[in-house]
Scaffold this active site. Structure first.
Site, short mmCIF file in Angstrom:
data_model
loop_
_atom_site.label_atom_id
_atom_site.label_comp_id
_atom_site.label_asym_id
_atom_site.label_seq_id
_atom_site.Cartn_x
_atom_site.Cartn_y
_atom_site.Cartn_z
N ASN A 16 0.83 -1.67 0.01
CA ASN A 16 -0.27 0.28 -0.24
C ASN A 16 0.66 1.14 -0.45
OD1 ASN A 16 -2.09 -1.67 -0.13
ND2 ASN A 16 -2.25 -1.79 2.63
N CYS A 17 0.08 2.17 0.00
CA CYS A 17 1.00 3.09 -0.34
C CYS A 17 1.36 4.09 1.91
CB CYS A 17 0.07 4.48 -0.55
SG CYS A 17 0.52 6.20 -1.11
N PRO A 18 2.99 5.11 1.58
CA PRO A 18 4.17 4.72 0.23
C PRO A 18 4.70 3.76 -0.26
CG PRO A 18 4.44 5.38 2.36
CD PRO A 18 2.78 4.61 2.36
N ILE A 19 4.69 2.09 0.18
CA ILE A 19 5.48 1.02 0.29
C ILE A 19 5.51 1.69 -1.41
CG2 ILE A 19 6.47 -0.55 0.49
CD1 ILE A 19 6.28 1.01 2.77
N GLU A 45 -5.05 4.31 -5.72
CA GLU A 45 -4.61 5.30 -5.33
C GLU A 45 -2.73 5.05 -5.72
OE1 GLU A 45 -4.05 6.98 -0.96
OE2 GLU A 45 -3.29 4.76 -0.49
#
Lengths: 81, 268
Positions: A16-19, A45
């Site tokens: 998931n964000c920000p990974i 996203e």
């Protein structure tokens, strides 16, 4: 997409964000200037943020296409430091 | 080196910054920063550098944790009273971030030991509370060509400046020599608001991070002062070195380190 020589491919559909962007940056860091990375990502996203963040850092987005299953494939050419 | 998944997550907010990125985070993990004084300035500075992922942090301090330290020295807790500050600081850092190696020096820095202590470090933080130590750190860093960040805090005021060899004035260019003993009150006599160490010590950590990552502009050639009562920061441009400084000038008169007489003060 066949016209480009892809140096490396990563799949960021499992994070998931920000990974998502972190993993993209780490993969790009391994490349030389001008080389091309293919990034496989989910819609939503990641598809909104990853291309934009790459552009902000000066990299060149070559292609950004949606697959039949709704995921996206991005081709990005690495800029110099 | 490559990052583990834990490291990617831990440092994700750094890695996504254009100014830090993958390369900058690697530089931080490979960097060695020495903090002299684990007190009001050194405590927050050490904690931010540890959280940042500076791979090696050295801490030099001869004192033990005192109950009167805890109002500002946030790296130490109530249960640490009586422990060497370097030990207490090391335990806190180990709990914060396993990526950090902590080297401890349970001693006062002096003309005898300082060159040996600073030798292996990339950047030095002056978190001391007295003029003899501040001039000693300056002179040693000038002689060893090491960059360092000076800071001082008292009451509701703080200041800092950064020295980088060949890039601007040193602390002695600006302040010449220690004031006469007892001419200036120590923190013990004058008091200091606890959060001041947090502000100025964190700014010192910021200078170290910028130096290591090669990002932005440092406080070389500037003195930054902060007055908390007026909530005023002032960035004062310092004169360029004129070649006449007693330690960093062209013909320095100070070629050996000096142990000035120490005014009494127990720990900023």
């Amino acid at each position: 997409m066949a016209e480009y020589k892809i140096t490396d491919t990563i799949d960021i559909t499992d994070v998931n964000c920000p990974i998502t962007f972190v993993k993209t940056k780490v993969a790009l860091d391994e490349l030389d200037e001008g080389e091309i990375l293919k990034v496989h990502m989910n819609s939503g996203e990641p598809a909104q943020n990853v291309p934009r963040s790459l552009k902000e850092e000066g990299h060149e987005i070559l292609e950004f296409t949606q697959n039949d299953d709704g995921t996206y494939d991005l081709l990005v050419r690495k800029a110099g430091d | 080196m490559s990052f583990s998944n834990e490291q990617l997550e831990r440092y994700s907010r750094h890695i996504i910054l254009k100014e830090v990125g993958v390369k900058g985070q690697k530089k931080l993990l490979n960097a060695k920063v020495l903090i002299i004084g684990a007190g009001g300035l050194g405590a927050p500075c050490a904690m931010y550098l540890a959280a940042t992922g500076v791979g090696t942090i050295g801490i030099a301090d001869a004192d033990e944790v005192d109950l009167s330290n805890l109002q500002r020295q946030i790296i130490h807790a109530t249960e640490d009273v009586g422990k060497p500050k370097v030990q207490s600081a090391k335990e806190t850092i180990n709990k914060m971030n396993p990526d950090v190696t902590v080297n401890t020096y349970h001693e006062f820095v002096s003309s005898e030991n300082i060159m040996k202590i600073i030798k292996d470090y990339d950047f030095i933080i002056d978190g001391t509370d007295n003029f003899p130590a501040k001039f000693l750190i300056n002179d040693a860093c000038v002689m060893a060509k090491k960059p360092f960040c000076h800071a001082g805090i008292i009451r509701f005021q703080g200041q800092l400046m950064t020295y980088v060899p060949e890039k601007g004035p040193c602390y002695r260019c600006v302040f010449k020599e220690p004031p006469p003993k007892d001419a200036v009150p120590t923190c013990k006599q004058a008091g200091v608001i606890g959060a001041m160490g947090g502000i100025i010590g964190s700014l010192q950590a910021m200078e170290a991070i910028k130096y290591i990552t090669g990002t932005g502009e440092l406080l070389t050639g500037y003195l930054l002062t902060f007055n908390a009562l007026k909530m005023e920061f002032r960035k004062i441009k310092l004169p360029k070195p004129n070649g006449k400084c007693a330690v960093c000038g062209e013909n320095p008169s100070i070629t050996e380190l000096i142990d000035y007489e120490q005014a009494e003060c127990n720990g900023v």
